[in-house]
Enzyme design. Structure first.
Site, PDB file in Angstrom:
ATOM      1  CG  HIS A 165     -24.681  20.506 -21.835  1.00  0.00           C
ATOM      2  ND1 HIS A 165     -24.945  19.248 -21.366  1.00  0.00           N
ATOM      3  CD2 HIS A 165     -25.750  21.257 -21.494  1.00  0.00           C
ATOM      4  CE1 HIS A 165     -26.128  19.238 -20.760  1.00  0.00           C
ATOM      5  NE2 HIS A 165     -26.632  20.452 -20.819  1.00  0.00           N
ATOM      6  CD  GLU A 166     -25.988  25.102 -21.714  1.00  0.00           C
ATOM      7  OE1 GLU A 166     -27.140  25.264 -22.174  1.00  0.00           O
ATOM      8  OE2 GLU A 166     -25.778  24.520 -20.631  1.00  0.00           O
ATOM      9  CD  GLU A 177     -29.613  18.116 -19.990  1.00  0.00           C
ATOM     10  OE1 GLU A 177     -30.299  19.117 -20.310  1.00  0.00           O
ATOM     11  OE2 GLU A 177     -28.444  18.194 -19.606  1.00  0.00           O
TER      12      GLU A 177
HETATM   13 ZN    ZN Z   1     -28.619  20.910 -20.345  1.00  0.00          ZN
END
Ligand code: ZN
Length: 501
Positions: free
Chosen positions: A264-265, A294
């Site tokens: 995710h990061e 995002e």
């Molecule tokens: Zn995020």
């Protein structure tokens, strides 16, 4: 006009650096700083934010932008100079609305609040952090008053994160999504839960750490321009295009935590590492909105990282690392475990289907707080009620309830949550467009190759930084506005196949 552009860049460069220095101090606070450093750190961050604000609101910058106005009009919208002038003007005009002492005071308060939350959450102690949150809410409403033309008190806060969006536009998209998502969650959860016990065995931390780092490098995260550290709440931060760092947390009895946190990061970090180098030192050198940011973390984490093709490649090496734990677990069992749908209390651990319900709860509560319809004192109970109504569960305590996310405890209340779900919607829009141009992407994932996907994203999204708004990007890439169709198709296809519905 090139001398004026050079002058503009000279004015902007220290603003960029002041922000980076603040980020560095915040990164340190969340990773290595001992608790005793908190009050000095709060003062230091507030001081830097004050300086940055001063420089951004400098009347000389306003005059420079005025001088450049005629030149800007001669340029195409997507030229670098026009974008630089346009985005700088937007930042300048928004910043001059907000007095410097207010900014310094607010940021000083937020740093203290964050420290209070870091202690309150493990202690399950909402009461201690409540007065801080009340003050933050007060700052948020005062902030909105600097933009009296806004239709809704949340709009100026939403614009800080997702420029171009408003409370009413978000509410409209969310209502559509809510209507389609709730029945799908119901159908899927009625099938019974997948067995994810294979992920809950003992997995030594250092092996998990190394595997996560291995995977994200394979996706394209460049460690010469980044690093991975531990923090209680994973995040990505940017000191320059050449130094984009991520943090993760590792849990011995949860194989997903470190790995998907890292992917995710890394999705956020790939975006920041992919910004065109020439934009460095300007307000353009950054991801364009919370939603688009995002969309990248979720695209890599979910659409790629929780897909069959991805695991056809990565599961055998993972089994080799953990032969006792996974040697006898089939890929199919493992894959189902990774994509288990479950009504659970924690947003960051939620599956793809229920995740958006968590976000919508927070967004609605934020609006109620900002509108003055909900008092902070009543927030924990309102939280429980919404969880009961939307997810059919009640969090066991405030630690896993209203205290779970850092967002309300480190900045303004409002604006920070809608981006998560906007990002999910956008991730499917972008991925669908990438596949249309490059159907070979899926086959490449099975080979552990991600270069075609990464360079497509770089070309279409990353390199532009803030040149284009989220709406611009969606229009340019998909030829239409933001819409939930491709996201719902993606979810229905994936979970329909997994759960046989
Ligand atoms: Zn995020």
């Amino acid at each position: 006009m090139q001398d004026k552009i050079a002058e503009l860049r000279r004015h902007l460069s220290p603003i960029y650096d002041l922000k980076a220095i603040s980020y560095l101090l915040e990164w340190d606070q969340s990773t290595y700083m001992p608790p005793g450093g908190a009050s000095a750190r709060a003062r230091q961050v507030a001081f830097l934010e004050g300086l940055r604000h001063e420089r951004l609101t400098d009347p000389a910058l306003g005059r420079l932008l005025e001088d450049l106005h005629a030149y800007e009009e001669t340029l195409p919208y997507d030229s670098e100079d026009a974008s630089l002038i346009r985005v700088t003007r937007r930042d300048h005009e928004r910043a001059v609305r907000v007095p410097a002492p207010f900014v310094a005071e607010a940021y000083g308060h937020f740093a203290q609040t964050y420290q209070a939350w870091m202690e309150a959450r493990p202690a399950n102690d909402f009461e201690t952090v409540r007065p801080y949150l009340e003050k933050s809410l007060d700052f948020s409403r005062r902030y909105a008053e600097f933009f009296p033309e806004s239709e809704h008190v949340a709009d100026p806060l939403i614009a800080e994160y997702d420029y171009g969006m408003t409370a009413s536009a978000v509410s409209k998209v969310f209502a559509e999504l809510h209507a389609e998502l709730v029945p799908l969650v119901k159908v899927v959860t009625n099938q019974g839960e997948a067995d994810d016990s294979c992920l809950r065995q003992r997995f030594p931390e250092s092996t998990q750490w190394d595997f996560a780092l291995e995977v994200i490098q394979r996706l394209g995260y460049d460690l010469r321009r980044g690093r991975q550290d531990k923090s209680p709440h994973p995040f990505t931060t940017v000191f320059s295009i050449g130094d984009v760092r991520i943090t993760i947390r590792v849990r011995e009895r949860d194989l997903g935590e470190a790995l998907f946190g890292a992917i995710h990061e890394a999705g956020h970090a790939l975006y920041e590492q992919g910004v065109e180098e020439g934009l460095e030192g300007t307000p353009l050198a950054e991801g364009t909105s919370a939603g688009v940011h995002e969309s990248q973390s979720r695209l890599w984490e979910n659409i790629v990282g929780r897909s069959q093709p991805f695991w056809r490649f990565f599961y055998p090496p993972l089994q080799k690392l953990f032969p006792e734990q996974l040697g006898k677990v089939s890929l199919d069992t493992f894959f189902r475990a990774l994509n288990k749908v479950q009504r659970s209390p924690i947003r960051t651990e939620a599956d793809e289907l229920t995740y958006n319900l968590h976000v919508m709860i927070r967004f609605d509560l934020e609006l109620q707080l900002l509108e003055g319809k909900l008092a902070v004192r009543d927030l924990p109970e309102a939280w429980r009620e919404r969880y009961r109504a939307d997810l059919g569960i009640v969090p066991p305590d405030d630690r896993d309830g209203v205290l779970q996310d850092l967002h309300w405890y480190w900045g303004f209340v409002g604006g920070a949550f809608q981006g998560y779900t906007l990002g999910n919607i956008q991730s499917a829009l972008f991925f669908e467009a990438a596949l249309r141009e490059h159907p070979e992407i899926v086959g490449e994932m099975e080979e552990g190759e991600f270069a075609t996907l990464l360079s497509w994203l770089q070309e279409k999204i990353y390199r532009h930084g803030r040149k284009f708004t989220a709406d611009d990007l969606i229009e340019r890439i998909t030829g239409g506005p933001l819409r939930i169709g491709p996201y719902m198709d993606y979810l229905r296809d994936k979970y329909g196949a997994l759960y046989g519905v």
